[in-house]
Scaffold this motif. Structure first.
Motif, PDB file in Angstrom:
ATOM      1  N   CYS A  58       0.869  -1.187   0.000  1.00 23.33           N
ATOM      2  CA  CYS A  58       0.000   0.000   0.000  1.00 23.33           C
ATOM      3  C   CYS A  58       0.906   1.238   0.000  1.00 23.33           C
ATOM      4  O   CYS A  58       1.552   1.546   1.007  1.00 23.33           O
ATOM      5  CB  CYS A  58      -0.911  -0.033   1.230  1.00 23.33           C
ATOM      6  SG  CYS A  58      -1.715   1.521   1.640  1.00 23.33           S
ATOM      7  N   CYS A  61       0.121   3.837   2.644  1.00 15.80           N
ATOM      8  CA  CYS A  61       0.463   3.337   3.988  1.00 15.80           C
ATOM      9  C   CYS A  61       1.966   3.487   4.242  1.00 15.80           C
ATOM     10  O   CYS A  61       2.393   3.987   5.301  1.00 15.80           O
ATOM     11  CB  CYS A  61       0.073   1.870   4.118  1.00 15.80           C
ATOM     12  SG  CYS A  61      -1.658   1.505   3.736  1.00 15.80           S
ATOM     13  N   ASP A  78      -9.514   0.736   2.960  1.00 12.40           N
ATOM     14  CA  ASP A  78      -8.756  -0.400   3.491  1.00 12.40           C
ATOM     15  C   ASP A  78      -9.172  -1.690   2.797  1.00 12.40           C
ATOM     16  O   ASP A  78      -8.368  -2.596   2.578  1.00 12.40           O
ATOM     17  CB  ASP A  78      -8.954  -0.518   5.005  1.00 12.40           C
ATOM     18  CG  ASP A  78     -10.415  -0.741   5.389  1.00 12.40           C
ATOM     19  OD1 ASP A  78     -11.298   0.010   4.902  1.00 12.40           O
ATOM     20  OD2 ASP A  78     -10.697  -1.662   6.182  1.00 12.40           O
ATOM     21  N   GLN A  81      -7.351  -2.259  -0.432  1.00 13.95           N
ATOM     22  CA  GLN A  81      -5.975  -2.721  -0.210  1.00 13.95           C
ATOM     23  C   GLN A  81      -5.955  -4.198   0.183  1.00 13.95           C
ATOM     24  O   GLN A  81      -5.135  -4.978  -0.306  1.00 13.95           O
ATOM     25  CB  GLN A  81      -5.311  -1.878   0.900  1.00 13.95           C
ATOM     26  CG  GLN A  81      -5.185  -0.399   0.575  1.00 13.95           C
ATOM     27  CD  GLN A  81      -4.151  -0.117  -0.502  1.00 13.95           C
ATOM     28  OE1 GLN A  81      -3.372  -0.980  -0.907  1.00 13.95           O
ATOM     29  NE2 GLN A  81      -4.141   1.118  -0.990  1.00 13.95           N
TER      30      GLN A  81
END
Length: 429
Positions: A58, A61, A78, A81
């Motif tokens: 990610c 992230c 989320d 991902q």
């Protein structure tokens, strides 16, 4: 969506593996085949691997990590991902991650409507696309707020949250929860008057669908042992400091069953020597009772209204027996008790020790244990009322308005006498 494997469970049920156009506002498939990142369960080590691997592919992230949190994690999915990781090689984390296609643990309501859910014989049923109807076994439901969530919440729980923000989950914090811990209710039953007027008044406002009732002279110990068990409302029927005798349990349970709504499930139990198991796949006792007694269930309990624990001890069955001085006015022999069919199939012999033994016991568990009884309140009231009415000592206590004694007598002897008289076992109920 075509990259997602078909749901094999729903494919067998004839649900087509088709989805709405990707330009739809609410992009949905007929099959439940997308991983819901809002409900995940697993071993901690495996979960760490899953989330660490997802995090490492990610970009946003990793940028947040590199900036020590000064960059943003906002406005990103989320779930996107997580699904990207699951759909990359090794697909589904090398086969170690699974989507709960059969809804054995989880059910997410997205894509379903309130009319797809129905309570039937105490069990929750779901109509799938195409018309197949299943009993929903999942212990945990996820109810997203858009767009059907509030209506589904009203159908399932009777109340809904305020309309949630688009994309957020419907708040269930103030909905009645199956496992909510309610404050114990302690009711004084120290005399005849409190039994006959205090119990009905105290129990009038109970709305819980599952109630545990115990009678004791030690309310503190009962609350310590039973509070919060199985998400039930605990009712402690408190006698005076001196225990008035085991026949008081018949009086107390009869009064409680009469006061509660007839269709709710009630468990009568001893206060302090009963262990409720949790976790490890052990189902909630109330949910399991409702499932097992459903008229269309398989098994010996289908269609029953009351279920009583079985035990091997038969000391309270008749006059004989030396381990207690409790009066046992009704004299029955272990041979009158039907064999336990489950244990018979397992090869357990239907034989018993002599009734003169200090602890008279049978090899099979076939004696009703009056310390653990569960059933619908209306049926329980019939059972305890009928038992009370063939108990001379009980009726004398009523006629004397409580001035006679209920001491030194066996409630189990009275209960078994009723069960063994016609109609045997309360007409099979």
């Amino acid at each position: 969506p075509s990259e997602l494997p078909s749901n094999p469970y729903e494919t067998k049920l004839g649900i087509a593996d088709t989805c709405t156009p990707e330009t739809s506002k609410w992009l949905r498939c007929l099959q439940s085949k997308m991983a819901n990142s809002g409900l995940v369960i697993g071993f901690a080590g495996a979960l760490h691997r899953l989330y660490d691997n997802t995090w490492n592919i990610c970009d946003q992230c990793r940028q947040w990590d590199l900036s020590h949190g000064s960059s943003s994690l906002e406005d990103a999915s989320d779930q996107n991902q997580l699904m990207h990781y699951l759909l990359t090689k090794p697909i589904f984390d090398g086969g170690r991650c699974a989507i709960d296609y059969e809804m054995s643990l989880f059910h997410t309501t997205a894509g379903f409507a309130d009319q797809d859910y129905e309570y039937r014989n105490g069990s929750l049923h779901l109509t799938l696309p195409g018309g197949a109807n299943i009993q929903l076994q999942a212990p945990v439901l996820h109810i997203p707020g858009n767009p059907e969530g509030p209506a589904i919440a009203v159908k399932l729980f009777g109340r809904s949250s305020p309309p949630p923000a688009e994309g957020s989950d419907a708040s269930l914090n103030h909905l009645p929860r199956a496992e909510a811990v309610t404050e114990p209710l302690v009711v004084n039953i120290s005399d005849w008057q409190h039994i006959h007027s205090g119990v009905p008044n105290a129990l009038l406002g109970i709305t819980s669908s599952r109630v545990i009732v115990t009678a004791t002279n030690s309310a503190g110990s009962a609350i310590e042992n039973l509070r919060g068990v199985a998400g039930a409302q605990l009712v402690v029927l408190q006698t005076g400091p001196k225990w008035p005798g085991n026949l008081m349990k018949l009086a107390a349970f009869k009064a409680a069953a009469a006061a509660l709504p007839a269709k709710i499930v009630v468990m009568f139990t001893d206060c302090c020597d009963v262990w409720f198991r949790f976790g490890g796949g052990v189902p909630n006792i109330f949910s399991r009772f409702v499932a097992l007694v459903s008229p269309d269930a398989d098994g010996a309990l289908a269609g029953k209204e009351v279920v009583i624990s079985a035990e091997r001890g038969v000391g309270m069955l008749g006059h004989a027996g030396t381990f207690t001085d409790f009066a046992r006015p009704h004299d029955h022999h272990p041979s009158e008790l039907p064999s336990n069919p489950y244990e018979t199939e397992l090869g357990v012999a239907d034989t018993c020790a002599p009734r003169t033994a200090k602890f008279p016991r049978c090899l099979q568990s076939k004696m009703a244990n009056s310390g653990l009884v569960i059933g619908f309140a209306g049926a329980l009231h019939r059972l305890y009322d009928n038992t009370w009415n063939i108990c001379d000592q009980c009726r004398q206590w009523d006629l004397s308005h409580g001035s006679s004694s209920l001491e030194d007598a066996s409630d189990q002897n009275q209960l078994m006498h009723y069960l063994l008289t016609k109609p045997i076992f309360d007409g099979g109920r």
